[in-house]
Design a protein around this motif. Structure first.
Motif, short mmCIF file in Angstrom:
data_model
loop_
_atom_site.label_atom_id
_atom_site.label_comp_id
_atom_site.label_asym_id
_atom_site.label_seq_id
_atom_site.Cartn_x
_atom_site.Cartn_y
_atom_site.Cartn_z
N THR A 65 39.98 37.88 37.84
CA THR A 65 38.75 38.65 37.69
C THR A 65 39.05 40.08 37.21
OG1 THR A 65 38.84 39.37 40.00
CG2 THR A 65 37.59 37.37 39.51
N GLY A 66 38.04 40.69 36.63
CA GLY A 66 38.09 42.10 36.26
C GLY A 66 37.46 42.94 37.36
N GLY B 206 30.82 42.97 50.50
CA GLY B 206 30.02 42.84 49.30
C GLY B 206 30.62 43.48 48.07
N GLN B 207 31.79 44.13 48.22
CA GLN B 207 32.40 44.78 47.07
C GLN B 207 33.15 43.77 46.20
OE1 GLN B 207 32.03 48.13 46.23
NE2 GLN B 207 30.46 47.84 47.82
N PRO B 208 33.00 43.87 44.87
CA PRO B 208 33.68 42.92 43.97
C PRO B 208 35.19 43.09 44.05
CG PRO B 208 32.70 44.71 42.72
CD PRO B 208 32.20 44.86 44.13
N LEU B 209 35.90 41.98 43.86
CA LEU B 209 37.37 41.98 43.95
C LEU B 209 37.97 41.96 42.55
CD1 LEU B 209 38.03 39.59 46.98
CD2 LEU B 209 37.64 42.06 46.94
N ASP B 210 38.64 43.04 42.22
CA ASP B 210 39.32 43.16 40.93
C ASP B 210 40.69 42.47 41.01
OD1 ASP B 210 40.20 43.90 38.45
OD2 ASP B 210 40.46 46.02 38.93
N GLY B 211 41.02 41.66 40.01
CA GLY B 211 42.32 41.02 39.97
C GLY B 211 42.47 39.82 40.89
#
Length: 293
Positions: free
Chosen positions: A181-182, A143-148
């Protein structure tokens, strides 16, 4: 090399005799694959009991499929697609953990080295068609957002054609773009509402579909390739659930989890906030990437 004969060829033992002939194969995987194919092919022939004329028609069909292939068209892949084999191979090679987004076939119209664009850019270069805003999040199975995360997206236009099919009519790289993504893992970009389109149906595969009472159409969709360090690459689509061909995709690429509602937004405040000057379609879809094995 063995010269023993396992028995004379008969209708009853046909597959066993052929498989035994491959006992000295240097490529054991090839021998294993050919044994399975031989068993099922001989079983099918025994069940069908084709006439000599029917068998020759099958040979002529496969010959025609081969003759239709060239540097830009692969009729055998089209045959594999239309029989559901391409999707089955994709499913076997892309088994996902619980919660991860499902894959589907790449398709023939991906172009490498599409331009990388700032998040939120409009990938429609000719401004034709009904405007569309696509947005969502890319996260891991935790569930953690993926940066880059890298998002490579492409689509057909409002007439069902990709830019590579209409050189000189559509600008190069029309309706294609790469985004990253950021820290919050969100993405958004503008495009146009895609339309359903037919797979090439002017060859032997198209003739086969017509004889089987099948249409050649793929429902409207967007293509994605999603990549992030430490995660498996995801090749997938999202589909319009209201498309007339959503339940009969010619290549069996639709999965229920890949349906994404195309909502028509006509509220003036939302239109202005999204940066459009007229009603637009909004598509919201999140992707969950599986950790690398």
């Amino acid at each position: 090399m063995s010269t023993e004969k396992p028995g004379y060829f008969t209708e009853e033992n046909s597959a066993d005799v052929v498989i035994a002939r491959n006992a000295d194969a240097s490529d054991k995987r090839l021998a294993e694959v050919m044994a399975v194919i031989t068993k099922h092919l001989h079983a099918a022939v025994k069940e069908i009991e084709p006439t000599q004329e029917e068998w020759f028609e099958a040979i002529k069909f496969l010959t025609s499929v081969g003759h239709t292939c060239n540097d830009w068209r692969q009729e055998f892949i089209l045959l594999s697609d239309s029989l559901g084999v391409s999707m089955l191979v994709d499913a076997i090679n892309n088994r996902k953990p619980t919660g991860a987004s499902e894959s589907t076939v790449l398709g023939p119209f991906h172009v490498p080295d599409a331009p990388e664009l700032p998040m939120g850019a409009d990938i429609c270069l000719d401004q034709k068609g009904e405007p569309m805003l696509v947005r969502g999040r890319i996260v891991g199975t935790d569930g953690q957002p993926l940066d880059g995360a890298k998002i490579d997206v492409w689509q057909a236009n409002d007439e069902g054609f990709y830019d590579v099919q209409q050189k000189g009519l559509q600008p190069d790289f029309n309706l294609r773009g790469v985004f990253r993504t950021g820290p919050d893992g969100t993405y958004h970009f503008k495009g146009v509402k895609p339309k359903f389109y037919p797979i090439p149906d002017d060859g032997p595969v198209g003739q086969m579909l017509q004889k089987l009472g099948r249409h050649p159409y793929r429902p409207a969709h967007l293509h994605y390739i999603l990549e992030a360090p430490g995660f498996e690459t995801l090749i997938t689509h999202i589909f319009d659930p209201d498309d007339p061909y959503i339940h009969s995709d010619a290549v069996f690429g639709v999965k229920e989890s890949l349906l994404a509602k195309f909502d028509l937004i006509s509220d003036p405040e939302q239109i202005a906030r999204a940066g459009f000057d007229r009603p637009y379609y909004e598509v919201v879809h999140d992707f969950v990437l599986a950790p690398a094995k």
